[in-house]
Design a protein around this motif. Structure first.
Motif, PDB file in Angstrom:
ATOM      1  N   TYR A   1       0.875  -1.272   0.033  1.00  0.00           N
ATOM      2  CA  TYR A   1       0.072  -0.102   0.020  1.00  0.00           C
ATOM      3  C   TYR A   1       0.852   1.150  -0.068  1.00  0.00           C
ATOM      4  O   TYR A   1       1.719   1.367   0.894  1.00  0.00           O
ATOM      5  N   LEU A   2       0.661   2.113  -0.948  1.00  0.00           N
ATOM      6  CA  LEU A   2       1.333   3.236  -1.016  1.00  0.00           C
ATOM      7  C   LEU A   2       0.174   4.504  -1.164  1.00  0.00           C
ATOM      8  O   LEU A   2      -0.680   4.575  -2.106  1.00  0.00           O
ATOM      9  N   CYS A   3       0.511   5.474  -0.175  1.00  0.00           N
ATOM     10  CA  CYS A   3      -0.621   6.572   0.040  1.00  0.00           C
ATOM     11  C   CYS A   3       0.362   7.817  -0.294  1.00  0.00           C
ATOM     12  O   CYS A   3       1.136   7.938   0.592  1.00  0.00           O
ATOM     13  N   SER A   4      -0.058   8.357  -1.638  1.00  0.00           N
ATOM     14  CA  SER A   4       0.975   9.481  -1.872  1.00  0.00           C
ATOM     15  C   SER A   4       0.295  10.532  -2.736  1.00  0.00           C
ATOM     16  O   SER A   4      -0.126  10.122  -3.992  1.00  0.00           O
ATOM     17  N   PRO A   5       0.294  11.947  -2.356  1.00  0.00           N
ATOM     18  CA  PRO A   5       0.567  12.397  -1.203  1.00  0.00           C
ATOM     19  C   PRO A   5      -0.022  11.629  -0.032  1.00  0.00           C
ATOM     20  O   PRO A   5      -1.148  11.154   0.033  1.00  0.00           O
ATOM     21  N   ASN A   6       0.794  11.529   0.742  1.00  0.00           N
ATOM     22  CA  ASN A   6       0.644  10.627   2.227  1.00  0.00           C
ATOM     23  C   ASN A   6      -0.606  11.461   3.258  1.00  0.00           C
ATOM     24  O   ASN A   6      -0.382  12.589   3.599  1.00  0.00           O
ATOM     25  N   ASN A   7      -1.254  10.623   3.728  1.00  0.00           N
ATOM     26  CA  ASN A   7      -2.395  11.070   4.987  1.00  0.00           C
ATOM     27  C   ASN A   7      -1.712  10.229   5.988  1.00  0.00           C
ATOM     28  O   ASN A   7      -1.499   8.996   6.068  1.00  0.00           O
ATOM     29  N   PRO A   8      -0.653  10.693   7.059  1.00  0.00           N
ATOM     30  CA  PRO A   8      -0.661  12.129   7.549  1.00  0.00           C
ATOM     31  C   PRO A   8       0.405  12.800   7.086  1.00  0.00           C
ATOM     32  O   PRO A   8       0.184  14.047   7.595  1.00  0.00           O
ATOM     33  N   THR A   9       1.473  12.294   6.640  1.00  0.00           N
ATOM     34  CA  THR A   9       2.855  13.219   6.741  1.00  0.00           C
ATOM     35  C   THR A   9       2.703  14.505   5.634  1.00  0.00           C
ATOM     36  O   THR A   9       3.571  15.179   5.594  1.00  0.00           O
ATOM     37  N   GLY A  10       2.132  14.244   4.570  1.00  0.00           N
ATOM     38  CA  GLY A  10       1.869  15.201   3.531  1.00  0.00           C
ATOM     39  C   GLY A  10       3.048  15.074   2.640  1.00  0.00           C
ATOM     40  O   GLY A  10       3.175  15.936   1.479  1.00  0.00           O
ATOM     41  N   ARG A  11       3.686  13.975   2.680  1.00  0.00           N
ATOM     42  CA  ARG A  11       4.923  13.892   1.633  1.00  0.00           C
ATOM     43  C   ARG A  11       4.483  12.931   0.527  1.00  0.00           C
ATOM     44  O   ARG A  11       3.702  12.032   0.729  1.00  0.00           O
ATOM     45  N   ALA A  12       4.985  13.319  -0.769  1.00  0.00           N
ATOM     46  CA  ALA A  12       4.638  12.526  -2.015  1.00  0.00           C
ATOM     47  C   ALA A  12       5.841  12.040  -2.697  1.00  0.00           C
ATOM     48  O   ALA A  12       6.999  12.600  -2.550  1.00  0.00           O
ATOM     49  N   TYR A  13       5.862  10.828  -3.275  1.00  0.00           N
ATOM     50  CA  TYR A  13       6.810  10.165  -3.719  1.00  0.00           C
ATOM     51  C   TYR A  13       7.097  10.834  -5.219  1.00  0.00           C
ATOM     52  O   TYR A  13       6.237  11.162  -5.830  1.00  0.00           O
ATOM     53  N   SER A  14       8.354  10.768  -5.450  1.00  0.00           N
ATOM     54  CA  SER A  14       8.951  11.321  -6.955  1.00  0.00           C
ATOM     55  C   SER A  14       8.650  10.221  -7.988  1.00  0.00           C
ATOM     56  O   SER A  14       8.540   9.003  -7.568  1.00  0.00           O
ATOM     57  N   ARG A  15       8.733  10.877  -9.278  1.00  0.00           N
ATOM     58  CA  ARG A  15       8.687   9.680 -10.400  1.00  0.00           C
ATOM     59  C   ARG A  15       9.731   8.874 -10.136  1.00  0.00           C
ATOM     60  O   ARG A  15       9.589   7.498 -10.248  1.00  0.00           O
ATOM     61  N   ALA A  16      10.810   9.103  -9.801  1.00  0.00           N
ATOM     62  CA  ALA A  16      11.959   8.084  -9.878  1.00  0.00           C
ATOM     63  C   ALA A  16      11.893   7.177  -8.689  1.00  0.00           C
ATOM     64  O   ALA A  16      12.012   5.817  -8.648  1.00  0.00           O
ATOM     65  N   GLN A  17      11.201   7.433  -7.527  1.00  0.00           N
ATOM     66  CA  GLN A  17      10.735   6.677  -6.177  1.00  0.00           C
ATOM     67  C   GLN A  17       9.927   5.575  -6.672  1.00  0.00           C
ATOM     68  O   GLN A  17       9.976   4.480  -6.434  1.00  0.00           O
ATOM     69  N   LEU A  18       8.863   6.281  -7.286  1.00  0.00           N
ATOM     70  CA  LEU A  18       7.707   5.111  -7.942  1.00  0.00           C
ATOM     71  C   LEU A  18       8.061   4.155  -8.663  1.00  0.00           C
ATOM     72  O   LEU A  18       7.700   3.167  -8.867  1.00  0.00           O
ATOM     73  N   GLU A  19       8.931   4.656  -9.586  1.00  0.00           N
ATOM     74  CA  GLU A  19       9.890   3.828 -10.424  1.00  0.00           C
ATOM     75  C   GLU A  19      10.296   2.470  -9.801  1.00  0.00           C
ATOM     76  O   GLU A  19      10.297   1.321 -10.169  1.00  0.00           O
ATOM     77  N   GLN A  20      10.878   2.898  -8.770  1.00  0.00           N
ATOM     78  CA  GLN A  20      11.634   1.932  -7.847  1.00  0.00           C
ATOM     79  C   GLN A  20      10.641   1.048  -7.462  1.00  0.00           C
ATOM     80  O   GLN A  20      10.765  -0.355  -7.153  1.00  0.00           O
ATOM     81  N   TRP A  21       9.529   1.610  -6.928  1.00  0.00           N
ATOM     82  CA  TRP A  21       8.481   0.554  -6.149  1.00  0.00           C
ATOM     83  C   TRP A  21       7.714  -0.175  -7.361  1.00  0.00           C
ATOM     84  O   TRP A  21       7.500  -1.472  -6.843  1.00  0.00           O
ATOM     85  N   VAL A  22       7.487   0.172  -8.530  1.00  0.00           N
ATOM     86  CA  VAL A  22       6.803  -0.364  -9.635  1.00  0.00           C
ATOM     87  C   VAL A  22       7.854  -1.798 -10.090  1.00  0.00           C
ATOM     88  O   VAL A  22       7.351  -2.949 -10.007  1.00  0.00           O
ATOM     89  N   GLN A  23       9.123  -1.402  -9.986  1.00  0.00           N
ATOM     90  CA  GLN A  23      10.200  -2.387 -10.292  1.00  0.00           C
ATOM     91  C   GLN A  23      10.066  -3.635  -9.106  1.00  0.00           C
ATOM     92  O   GLN A  23      10.193  -4.713  -9.592  1.00  0.00           O
ATOM     93  N   TYR A  24      10.020  -3.018  -7.908  1.00  0.00           N
ATOM     94  CA  TYR A  24      10.106  -4.116  -6.876  1.00  0.00           C
ATOM     95  C   TYR A  24       8.734  -4.934  -6.901  1.00  0.00           C
ATOM     96  O   TYR A  24       8.784  -6.048  -6.823  1.00  0.00           O
ATOM     97  N   ALA A  25       7.791  -4.159  -6.974  1.00  0.00           N
ATOM     98  CA  ALA A  25       6.421  -4.876  -6.923  1.00  0.00           C
ATOM     99  C   ALA A  25       6.411  -6.069  -8.240  1.00  0.00           C
ATOM    100  O   ALA A  25       5.857  -6.962  -8.046  1.00  0.00           O
ATOM    101  N   ALA A  26       6.824  -5.644  -9.412  1.00  0.00           N
ATOM    102  CA  ALA A  26       6.885  -6.204 -10.711  1.00  0.00           C
ATOM    103  C   ALA A  26       7.951  -7.380 -10.205  1.00  0.00           C
ATOM    104  O   ALA A  26       7.720  -8.866 -10.519  1.00  0.00           O
ATOM    105  N   ALA A  27       9.112  -7.421  -9.730  1.00  0.00           N
ATOM    106  CA  ALA A  27      10.096  -8.118  -9.342  1.00  0.00           C
ATOM    107  C   ALA A  27       9.598  -9.507  -8.489  1.00  0.00           C
ATOM    108  O   ALA A  27       9.962 -10.603  -8.525  1.00  0.00           O
ATOM    109  N   CYS A  28       8.766  -9.078  -7.405  1.00  0.00           N
ATOM    110  CA  CYS A  28       8.148 -10.103  -6.556  1.00  0.00           C
ATOM    111  C   CYS A  28       6.713 -10.529  -6.820  1.00  0.00           C
ATOM    112  O   CYS A  28       6.134 -10.977  -5.857  1.00  0.00           O
TER     113      CYS A  28
END
Lengths: 394, 394
Positions: free
Chosen positions: A169-196
């Motif tokens: 589960y990724l919440c971006s922009p996040n509730n409650p921290t207000g922080r949002a993932y960058s494109r490069a960070q989401l690319e890493q997440w997509v690669q990770y999800a695909a890999a496993c």
């Protein structure tokens, strides 16, 4: 008779009822002191005029036999699926209409989506975060692995070294921290999800608050996401629909696991468990995407974001560590002087008459932090920001 | 990754798409012949004026900051829970407001209610019946035991000799047979459920169509039901809300199983999985129970029931076995001359230009039967009844 024994494992959240209890006690002791609420998670501006007009028009249609609408298509009216498709395409997320399912809001589908999966899956969830991800997974009998969001990782946890996740589960922009993932960070997440071979569940409820470039609004802006991600979105914060109940969920046709197509499964799930969303509400949602509708909802988002900026700037001037408030209505601050979340709640209430939300209510990694929001009134938010900084210095 | 493998066991219902396919082919062959549809399961009269007025008023409230409503209480606004409580009390079913949960319609809660129970329960379901009971139980991994509704039991199956049921679904008045259980029969069901510690799920979607005395509108008219029954109801057929989506589910506080209180579990389930029903829709539902609202919806119900009576009386005059149409909008007829359900569908379409619904679509015990409904236009229903009898005699 077998009951779902997982209900016993659900811890009751007393967060907001405890907040109300303490606020009530304060009011009783200080009946003449004006309180300012900076803890609100709900929108406060009324529905925009183009949305109100669309509602009235649709109600009029329901009055006449010739234009009355009965059962809606379970997956949403084509006019709204097309409007969402076009909205997402504007971000570079190219989908088909039959990959977009209209919902009664994100919360309903966050619970419903787990019907597709068996029990016993391993689920990665950010901490702190919207508590519904955990509660629904506890009820489904899944194993939760928490990912701490803290200053060390800039409140944006990245994929763990080991695999083994089934759902993420990724919440971006996040509730409650207000922080949002960058494109490069989401690319890493997509690669990770695909890999496993995991499925990434991307909560885009706050996408309309994104102002900075390089922050994706939709997970489908990332190559490869159409074979590993589900997106859950909502008109609640985008257009003030918390009291109207409408959202959408994207399950791409390319998303397959264990030899099954999740788009076909979700299509079936919706057909078995719902008769769709009210026609009048879907017409209201469609109006969000018209030029006057979009301008009006953007104005409301700007209003909330300006409030958030006022709070963030006051905290920063005072040297109090905080994040969020840029691509989000939320500001996440560190409680001053080593106070716990509830200690600072009481301190702020007693000394400044300002109400916020204790960070520990969003997960154990939220202890020692505090959530403030931009959903209040502009003038009162300005007053509260001054009082907040004074209280933090005491 | 584990998927819910029960989706593989779900057989796709092609009933209504197959109906549309055959109707489409007929229209192409006979472009000038007027078809009359007696197969409609949806309401066709527009919303009543008091309901439309309530919708407009509530939309106006959403336009102003002072009266705007955001997140609704998850379990329903107190004004609507109170109105439902009072409605049920009028039938002699005395409940508390916190036992009544406002829903987005019966179908949503029929799926959601199974979250309370574990997998592997034994479930008694009428055959023929609304297919959602079976589909949701297949997805939940339960074992279905069918109870055939046939002329021998007057289409009202009674408790089996042996125990062993965990869940029991009763739809009364029934879709599709139109038959409704008497008070004495429901007393037997409540005794049976209590004796085998089962939970009875009572679908009261058609209660507003009951005209005869001695037919309970609510299962809670029966002593003992508060410790063994859940009631699922809807404004869809009562007030023409198929396109507005609102209903209610009753889970009494006295209903406990396996050491847990099901009312508390359901309260928790709703809080985890929904943010309630739109304010404007709940105001519309409240208007149903005002004196002008109730008169208007009763008028619509009478209109549909008169249509059903016209069909039933034509069939009876012609000596064709049928039931329903008294406490229900549905008429369940035996196909003439030993035809199967689909054979009679084709015969009726080809010779009379009348569209109905094949009974086999509601379960294997429905084979050789046919469903007609009173939801059409009055004048067309009269024409169709004549054509129907002529076609049956051919």
């Amino acid at each position: 008779m077998k009951l779902n024994e997982n209900y016993r494992s659900l811890s009751r959240s007393y967060l907001f009822s405890e907040v109300e209890k303490r606020v009530g006690a304060f009011r009783e002791m200080h009946p003449n002191q004006e309180l300012i609420r900076l803890g609100i998670g709900d929108v406060t501006l009324p529905l925009a005029a183009p949305i109100v007009a669309a509602l009235h028009d649709a109600v009029e249609e329901m009055k006449e036999k010739q234009t009355f609408r009965g059962y809606a298509p379970e997956h949403g009216y084509p006019f709204l699926r097309a409007a969402v498709r076009s909205h997402l395409e504007g971000y570079g997320a190219v989908l088909q209409e039959d990959e977009i399912f209209i919902s009664s809001g994100a919360k309903d589908d966050l619970a419903g989506i787990l019907s597709l999966f068996g029990a016993g899956n391993t689920v990665l969830i950010q901490d702190p975060v919207y508590p519904v991800y955990a509660d629904t997974n506890i009820l489904a009998g899944n194993r939760i692995v928490w990912m701490r969001a803290e200053p060390e990782n800039d409140f944006l946890p990245m994929p763990p070294k080991d695999g083994g996740a089934d759902l993420i589960y990724l919440c971006s922009p996040n509730n409650p921290t207000g922080r949002a993932y960058s494109r490069a960070q989401l690319e890493q997440w997509v690669q990770y999800a695909a890999a496993c071979d995991a499925v990434l569940i991307f909560d885009a409820a706050y996408e309309a608050f994104i102002g900075q470039h390089g922050i994706p609004h939709s997970i489908y802006e990332i190559p490869g996401a159409q074979t590993c991600a589900i997106e859950i979105a909502s008109f609640s914060k985008t257009a003030g629909f918390t009291g109207l109940r409408c959202g959408y969920t994207v399950v791409p046709r390319g998303l397959c696991r264990c030899g099954q197509n999740l788009n076909a499964m979700w299509e079936r799930r919706k057909a078995v468990s719902t008769n769709g969303v009210a026609y009048v509400i879907q017409r209201a949602a469609q109006a969000v995407y018209t030029p006057p509708g979009w301008k009006a909802v953007q104005d409301a988002v700007s209003y909330y974001k300006k409030n958030a900026a006022v709070i963030a700037s006051a905290l920063q001037s005072a040297g109090i560590p905080c994040c969020g408030g840029v691509n989000s209505p939320y500001i996440w601050m560190k409680c001053p002087n080593g106070m716990t979340s509830w200690q600072f709640f009481d301190h702020l209430l007693q000394t400044a008459g300002v109400v916020g939300t204790p960070g520990s209510g969003f997960g154990s990694a939220g202890e020692g932090c505090f959530r403030l929001t931009g959903f209040g009134d502009a003038e009162k938010t300005r007053q509260a920001a001054v009082r907040l900084v004074q209280a933090a210095a005491l």
